[in-house]
Write an enzyme that holds these catalytic residues in place. Structure first.
Site, PDB file in Angstrom:
ATOM      1  N   SER A  15       0.834  -1.208   0.000  1.00 26.10           N
ATOM      2  CA  SER A  15       0.000   0.000   0.000  1.00 26.10           C
ATOM      3  C   SER A  15       0.870   1.261   0.000  1.00 26.10           C
ATOM      4  O   SER A  15       0.495   2.278  -0.596  1.00 26.10           O
ATOM      5  CB  SER A  15      -0.980   0.005   1.175  1.00 26.10           C
ATOM      6  OG  SER A  15      -0.321   0.175   2.399  1.00 26.10           O
ATOM      7  N   ASN A  16       2.030   1.207   0.636  1.00 25.76           N
ATOM      8  CA  ASN A  16       2.947   2.356   0.543  1.00 25.76           C
ATOM      9  C   ASN A  16       3.484   2.503  -0.880  1.00 25.76           C
ATOM     10  O   ASN A  16       3.613   3.623  -1.381  1.00 25.76           O
ATOM     11  CB  ASN A  16       4.100   2.201   1.540  1.00 25.76           C
ATOM     12  CG  ASN A  16       3.713   2.664   2.930  1.00 25.76           C
ATOM     13  OD1 ASN A  16       3.540   3.852   3.160  1.00 25.76           O
ATOM     14  ND2 ASN A  16       3.549   1.722   3.843  1.00 25.76           N
ATOM     15  N   ARG A  67      22.570 -14.189   3.403  1.00 28.27           N
ATOM     16  CA  ARG A  67      22.080 -12.817   3.197  1.00 28.27           C
ATOM     17  C   ARG A  67      22.990 -12.046   2.252  1.00 28.27           C
ATOM     18  O   ARG A  67      22.535 -11.219   1.467  1.00 28.27           O
ATOM     19  CB  ARG A  67      22.000 -12.086   4.534  1.00 28.27           C
ATOM     20  CG  ARG A  67      20.854 -12.516   5.400  1.00 28.27           C
ATOM     21  CD  ARG A  67      20.718 -11.611   6.623  1.00 28.27           C
ATOM     22  NE  ARG A  67      19.878 -12.225   7.634  1.00 28.27           N
ATOM     23  CZ  ARG A  67      18.549 -12.201   7.631  1.00 28.27           C
ATOM     24  NH1 ARG A  67      17.897 -11.562   6.683  1.00 28.27           N
ATOM     25  NH2 ARG A  67      17.869 -12.803   8.585  1.00 28.27           N
ATOM     26  N   ASN A 109      13.674   3.998   4.610  1.00 27.31           N
ATOM     27  CA  ASN A 109      12.732   3.003   5.125  1.00 27.31           C
ATOM     28  C   ASN A 109      11.553   3.721   5.767  1.00 27.31           C
ATOM     29  O   ASN A 109      11.695   4.834   6.276  1.00 27.31           O
ATOM     30  CB  ASN A 109      13.437   2.143   6.192  1.00 27.31           C
ATOM     31  CG  ASN A 109      12.540   1.078   6.773  1.00 27.31           C
ATOM     32  OD1 ASN A 109      11.818   0.379   6.049  1.00 27.31           O
ATOM     33  ND2 ASN A 109      12.559   0.935   8.094  1.00 27.31           N
ATOM     34  N   HIS A 111       8.723   3.058   8.818  1.00 28.08           N
ATOM     35  CA  HIS A 111       8.503   2.187   9.976  1.00 28.08           C
ATOM     36  C   HIS A 111       7.263   2.669  10.733  1.00 28.08           C
ATOM     37  O   HIS A 111       7.107   3.875  10.964  1.00 28.08           O
ATOM     38  CB  HIS A 111       9.734   2.219  10.888  1.00 28.08           C
ATOM     39  CG  HIS A 111       9.605   1.293  12.048  1.00 28.08           C
ATOM     40  ND1 HIS A 111       9.725  -0.073  11.920  1.00 28.08           N
ATOM     41  CD2 HIS A 111       9.324   1.526  13.355  1.00 28.08           C
ATOM     42  CE1 HIS A 111       9.535  -0.633  13.100  1.00 28.08           C
ATOM     43  NE2 HIS A 111       9.286   0.305  13.991  1.00 28.08           N
ATOM     44  N   GLU A 144      23.220   0.936   9.909  1.00 23.17           N
ATOM     45  CA  GLU A 144      23.444  -0.480  10.185  1.00 23.17           C
ATOM     46  C   GLU A 144      22.507  -1.011  11.265  1.00 23.17           C
ATOM     47  O   GLU A 144      22.001  -2.132  11.167  1.00 23.17           O
ATOM     48  CB  GLU A 144      24.904  -0.690  10.587  1.00 23.17           C
ATOM     49  CG  GLU A 144      25.418  -2.025  10.156  1.00 23.17           C
ATOM     50  CD  GLU A 144      26.889  -2.191  10.440  1.00 23.17           C
ATOM     51  OE1 GLU A 144      27.193  -3.041  11.272  1.00 23.17           O
ATOM     52  OE2 GLU A 144      27.715  -1.478   9.842  1.00 23.17           O
ATOM     53  N   ASP A 147      16.144  -0.156  12.133  1.00 27.34           N
ATOM     54  CA  ASP A 147      15.196   0.933  12.384  1.00 27.34           C
ATOM     55  C   ASP A 147      15.868   2.124  13.046  1.00 27.34           C
ATOM     56  O   ASP A 147      15.351   2.727  14.002  1.00 27.34           O
ATOM     57  CB  ASP A 147      13.996   0.427  13.214  1.00 27.34           C
ATOM     58  CG  ASP A 147      13.205  -0.636  12.470  1.00 27.34           C
ATOM     59  OD1 ASP A 147      13.139  -0.556  11.230  1.00 27.34           O
ATOM     60  OD2 ASP A 147      12.684  -1.558  13.121  1.00 27.34           O
ATOM     61  N   GLU A 176       1.332   7.029   6.854  1.00 22.23           N
ATOM     62  CA  GLU A 176       2.476   6.500   6.089  1.00 22.23           C
ATOM     63  C   GLU A 176       2.348   6.885   4.620  1.00 22.23           C
ATOM     64  O   GLU A 176       3.317   7.294   3.975  1.00 22.23           O
ATOM     65  CB  GLU A 176       2.542   4.975   6.213  1.00 22.23           C
ATOM     66  CG  GLU A 176       2.887   4.476   7.601  1.00 22.23           C
ATOM     67  CD  GLU A 176       3.117   2.967   7.630  1.00 22.23           C
ATOM     68  OE1 GLU A 176       3.681   2.420   6.677  1.00 22.23           O
ATOM     69  OE2 GLU A 176       2.735   2.334   8.632  1.00 22.23           O
TER      70      GLU A 176
HETATM   71  C1  GAR Z   1       3.821  -0.752   6.748  1.00 20.46           C
HETATM   72  O1  GAR Z   1       3.030  -0.473   7.880  1.00 20.46           O
HETATM   73  C2  GAR Z   1       5.279  -0.467   7.046  1.00 20.46           C
HETATM   74  O2  GAR Z   1       5.454   0.659   7.868  1.00 20.46           O
HETATM   75  C3  GAR Z   1       5.681  -1.728   7.754  1.00 20.46           C
HETATM   76  O3  GAR Z   1       5.067  -2.750   7.025  1.00 20.46           O
HETATM   77  C4  GAR Z   1       3.849  -2.256   6.471  1.00 20.46           C
HETATM   78  C5  GAR Z   1       3.855  -2.552   4.987  1.00 20.46           C
HETATM   79  O4  GAR Z   1       2.610  -2.225   4.423  1.00 20.46           O
HETATM   80  N1  GAR Z   1       7.107  -1.870   7.788  1.00 20.46           N
HETATM   81  C6  GAR Z   1       7.765  -2.384   8.816  1.00 20.46           C
HETATM   82  O5  GAR Z   1       7.216  -2.804   9.820  1.00 20.46           O
HETATM   83  C7  GAR Z   1       9.269  -2.409   8.663  1.00 20.46           C
HETATM   84  N2  GAR Z   1       9.900  -2.692   9.899  1.00 20.46           N
HETATM   85  P1  GAR Z   1       2.446  -2.101   2.846  1.00 20.46           P
HETATM   86  O6  GAR Z   1       3.062  -3.365   2.213  1.00 20.46           O
HETATM   87  O7  GAR Z   1       0.962  -2.063   2.653  1.00 20.46           O
HETATM   88  O8  GAR Z   1       3.154  -0.860   2.383  1.00 20.46           O
END
Ligand code: GAR
Length: 204
Positions: A15-16, A67, A109, A111, A144, A147, A176
Protein backbone atom coordinates in the site's frame (compact mmCIF):
# COMPACT_ATOMS: atom_id res chain seq x y z
CA UNK A 1 12.47 18.17 -14.79
CA UNK A 2 15.01 15.39 -14.18
CA UNK A 3 13.27 12.84 -12.00
CA UNK A 4 14.98 10.84 -9.25
CA UNK A 5 14.97 7.16 -10.18
CA UNK A 6 13.56 4.93 -7.45
CA UNK A 7 13.82 1.22 -6.72
CA UNK A 8 11.06 0.16 -4.33
CA UNK A 9 11.59 -3.03 -2.31
CA UNK A 10 8.54 -4.84 -0.95
CA UNK A 11 7.50 -8.11 0.68
CA UNK A 12 3.74 -7.77 0.92
CA UNK A 13 0.64 -5.76 0.15
CA UNK A 14 2.43 -2.71 -1.11
CA UNK A 15 0.00 0.00 0.00
CA UNK A 16 2.95 2.36 0.54
CA UNK A 17 4.19 1.42 -2.92
CA UNK A 18 0.73 2.36 -4.24
CA UNK A 19 0.93 5.76 -2.55
CA UNK A 20 4.31 6.37 -4.23
CA UNK A 21 2.99 5.14 -7.60
CA UNK A 22 0.05 7.54 -7.34
CA UNK A 23 2.31 10.52 -6.58
CA UNK A 24 4.67 9.59 -9.41
CA UNK A 25 1.75 9.98 -11.82
CA UNK A 26 1.68 13.70 -11.09
CA UNK A 27 3.77 15.52 -13.73
CA UNK A 28 5.44 17.79 -11.19
CA UNK A 29 6.41 15.00 -8.74
CA UNK A 30 10.24 14.84 -8.77
CA UNK A 31 10.68 11.05 -8.81
CA UNK A 32 9.80 7.97 -10.86
CA UNK A 33 9.89 4.26 -10.07
CA UNK A 34 12.25 2.28 -12.32
CA UNK A 35 11.71 -1.11 -10.66
CA UNK A 36 9.84 -2.88 -7.88
CA UNK A 37 11.68 -5.79 -6.27
CA UNK A 38 10.03 -8.35 -4.01
CA UNK A 39 11.56 -11.24 -2.12
CA UNK A 40 8.17 -12.96 -2.31
CA UNK A 41 6.50 -13.99 -5.58
CA UNK A 42 3.08 -13.79 -3.90
CA UNK A 43 3.40 -10.15 -2.80
CA UNK A 44 0.30 -8.24 -3.92
CA UNK A 45 2.47 -5.17 -4.42
CA UNK A 46 3.81 -6.84 -7.57
CA UNK A 47 0.30 -6.63 -9.06
CA UNK A 48 0.09 -2.97 -8.15
CA UNK A 49 3.38 -2.35 -9.98
CA UNK A 50 2.34 -4.32 -13.05
CA UNK A 51 -0.98 -2.45 -13.18
CA UNK A 52 1.01 0.77 -13.29
CA UNK A 53 3.30 -0.55 -16.04
CA UNK A 54 6.34 -0.72 -13.76
CA UNK A 55 9.02 -3.39 -14.14
CA UNK A 56 8.96 -6.03 -11.42
CA UNK A 57 11.60 -8.46 -10.21
CA UNK A 58 11.22 -11.35 -7.76
CA UNK A 59 14.41 -12.28 -5.95
CA UNK A 60 13.49 -15.16 -3.68
CA UNK A 61 15.73 -15.06 -0.63
CA UNK A 62 15.29 -18.82 -0.19
CA UNK A 63 17.25 -19.38 -3.39
CA UNK A 64 20.38 -17.82 -1.89
CA UNK A 65 22.66 -19.54 0.58
CA UNK A 66 23.13 -16.45 2.74
CA UNK A 67 22.08 -12.82 3.20
CA UNK A 68 25.26 -11.57 1.51
CA UNK A 69 24.51 -13.41 -1.73
CA UNK A 70 20.87 -12.27 -1.69
CA UNK A 71 21.84 -8.64 -1.10
CA UNK A 72 24.48 -8.84 -3.84
CA UNK A 73 21.82 -10.05 -6.29
CA UNK A 74 19.45 -7.24 -5.28
CA UNK A 75 22.20 -4.65 -5.54
CA UNK A 76 23.11 -5.77 -9.06
CA UNK A 77 19.52 -5.56 -10.25
CA UNK A 78 18.98 -2.15 -8.68
CA UNK A 79 22.15 -0.82 -10.32
CA UNK A 80 21.14 -2.35 -13.67
CA UNK A 81 17.87 -0.38 -13.54
CA UNK A 82 19.79 2.83 -12.89
CA UNK A 83 18.08 3.53 -9.57
CA UNK A 84 19.42 6.42 -7.54
CA UNK A 85 17.37 5.96 -4.36
CA UNK A 86 16.23 2.68 -2.78
CA UNK A 87 12.95 2.78 -0.84
CA UNK A 88 12.10 -0.03 1.57
CA UNK A 89 8.31 -0.23 1.66
CA UNK A 90 7.28 -3.12 3.88
CA UNK A 91 10.42 -5.05 2.92
CA UNK A 92 10.64 -7.57 5.74
CA UNK A 93 14.23 -8.78 5.43
CA UNK A 94 17.22 -7.68 7.44
CA UNK A 95 19.76 -6.06 5.14
CA UNK A 96 23.51 -6.60 5.36
CA UNK A 97 25.93 -3.83 6.37
CA UNK A 98 27.54 -4.24 2.93
CA UNK A 99 24.29 -3.34 1.13
CA UNK A 100 23.66 -0.44 3.49
CA UNK A 101 27.15 0.90 2.79
CA UNK A 102 26.64 0.67 -0.99
CA UNK A 103 23.53 2.83 -0.63
CA UNK A 104 24.71 5.16 2.11
CA UNK A 105 22.31 8.11 2.31
CA UNK A 106 20.47 6.68 -0.72
CA UNK A 107 18.46 4.05 1.16
CA UNK A 108 15.30 4.91 3.11
CA UNK A 109 12.73 3.00 5.13
CA UNK A 110 9.27 3.54 6.54
CA UNK A 111 8.50 2.19 9.98
CA UNK A 112 5.13 2.15 11.79
CA UNK A 113 6.24 3.84 15.01
CA UNK A 114 7.62 7.12 16.22
CA UNK A 115 11.28 6.07 16.23
CA UNK A 116 13.37 5.58 18.28
CA UNK A 117 10.44 3.97 20.11
CA UNK A 118 9.19 0.52 19.14
CA UNK A 119 11.79 -0.77 16.69
CA UNK A 120 11.38 -4.17 15.08
CA UNK A 121 8.20 -6.04 14.30
CA UNK A 122 4.65 -5.06 15.29
CA UNK A 123 5.13 -1.33 15.95
CA UNK A 124 1.40 -0.68 16.57
CA UNK A 125 1.15 -3.66 18.93
CA UNK A 126 4.19 -2.45 20.87
CA UNK A 127 2.62 1.02 21.16
CA UNK A 128 -0.61 -0.46 22.55
CA UNK A 129 1.29 -2.65 25.00
CA UNK A 130 3.31 0.33 26.23
CA UNK A 131 0.13 2.33 26.83
CA UNK A 132 1.26 5.41 24.90
CA UNK A 133 -1.43 7.86 23.86
CA UNK A 134 0.31 9.01 20.70
CA UNK A 135 1.65 6.65 18.03
CA UNK A 136 2.81 7.23 14.49
CA UNK A 137 5.28 6.49 11.73
CA UNK A 138 8.75 7.50 10.60
CA UNK A 139 10.63 7.75 7.31
CA UNK A 140 14.39 7.58 7.86
CA UNK A 141 17.68 6.94 6.11
CA UNK A 142 18.90 3.42 6.85
CA UNK A 143 21.94 2.78 9.01
CA UNK A 144 23.44 -0.48 10.19
CA UNK A 145 21.38 -0.71 13.36
CA UNK A 146 17.80 -1.84 12.70
CA UNK A 147 15.20 0.93 12.38
CA UNK A 148 17.85 3.55 13.06
CA UNK A 149 19.22 6.48 11.07
CA UNK A 150 18.58 10.14 10.25
CA UNK A 151 14.87 10.92 10.59
CA UNK A 152 13.35 12.64 7.55
CA UNK A 153 9.66 12.95 8.50
CA UNK A 154 7.40 11.64 11.25
CA UNK A 155 3.65 11.79 11.66
CA UNK A 156 1.68 11.27 14.87
CA UNK A 157 -1.77 9.80 15.40
CA UNK A 158 -3.79 9.44 18.61
CA UNK A 159 -4.17 6.07 20.29
CA UNK A 160 -7.89 5.76 21.13
CA UNK A 161 -9.20 3.89 24.18
CA UNK A 162 -10.88 1.13 22.17
CA UNK A 163 -8.09 0.67 19.64
CA UNK A 164 -7.06 -2.79 18.52
CA UNK A 165 -3.74 -3.48 16.84
CA UNK A 166 -5.59 -3.46 13.51
CA UNK A 167 -7.43 -0.17 14.03
CA UNK A 168 -4.27 1.58 15.21
CA UNK A 169 -2.19 0.15 12.36
CA UNK A 170 -4.81 1.37 9.87
CA UNK A 171 -4.76 4.89 11.33
CA UNK A 172 -0.96 4.93 11.15
CA UNK A 173 -1.00 3.60 7.58
CA UNK A 174 -3.01 6.60 6.37
CA UNK A 175 -0.17 8.81 7.57
CA UNK A 176 2.48 6.50 6.09
CA UNK A 177 0.91 7.01 2.68
CA UNK A 178 1.21 10.77 3.12
CA UNK A 179 4.75 11.04 4.52
CA UNK A 180 6.56 8.46 2.38
CA UNK A 181 5.97 10.27 -0.93
CA UNK A 182 6.68 13.56 0.85
CA UNK A 183 10.05 12.29 2.12
CA UNK A 184 11.01 11.09 -1.36
CA UNK A 185 10.11 14.49 -2.79
CA UNK A 186 12.29 16.21 -0.19
CA UNK A 187 15.28 14.03 -1.12
CA UNK A 188 14.68 14.37 -4.86
CA UNK A 189 14.38 18.12 -4.47
CA UNK A 190 17.75 18.30 -2.71
CA UNK A 191 16.14 19.76 0.39
CA UNK A 192 18.00 17.70 3.01
CA UNK A 193 21.47 18.15 4.43
CA UNK A 194 22.58 15.00 6.25
CA UNK A 195 25.10 15.49 9.02
CA UNK A 196 26.18 12.07 10.28
CA UNK A 197 23.17 10.51 11.91
CA UNK A 198 20.89 13.54 11.76
CA UNK A 199 19.29 15.76 9.20
CA UNK A 200 21.00 19.04 10.05
CA UNK A 201 19.18 21.33 7.67
CA UNK A 202 16.07 21.54 5.57
CA UNK A 203 16.75 23.83 2.60
CA UNK A 204 13.86 25.77 1.19
C1 GAR B 1 3.82 -0.75 6.75
O1 GAR B 1 3.03 -0.47 7.88
C2 GAR B 1 5.28 -0.47 7.05
O2 GAR B 1 5.45 0.66 7.87
C3 GAR B 1 5.68 -1.73 7.75
O3 GAR B 1 5.07 -2.75 7.02
C4 GAR B 1 3.85 -2.26 6.47
C5 GAR B 1 3.85 -2.55 4.99
O4 GAR B 1 2.61 -2.23 4.42
N1 GAR B 1 7.11 -1.87 7.79
C6 GAR B 1 7.76 -2.38 8.82
O5 GAR B 1 7.22 -2.80 9.82
C7 GAR B 1 9.27 -2.41 8.66
N2 GAR B 1 9.90 -2.69 9.90
P1 GAR B 1 2.45 -2.10 2.85
O6 GAR B 1 3.06 -3.37 2.21
O7 GAR B 1 0.96 -2.06 2.65
O8 GAR B 1 3.15 -0.86 2.38
Amino acid sequence: MKKKKLAVLISGGGSNLQAIIDCCKQPDYPAEIVCVISNKASAYGLERAKNAGIETVVIDHKQYHDRAAFDQAMHERIVAYGAELVCLAGFMRLITPWFIEQWHNRLINIHPSLLPSFKGLHGPRQALEAGVTIAGCTVHFVREAMDDGPIIIQAAVPVLPDDTEESLAARILVEEHRIYPAAIAMIAGGELVIDGDRISRYKH
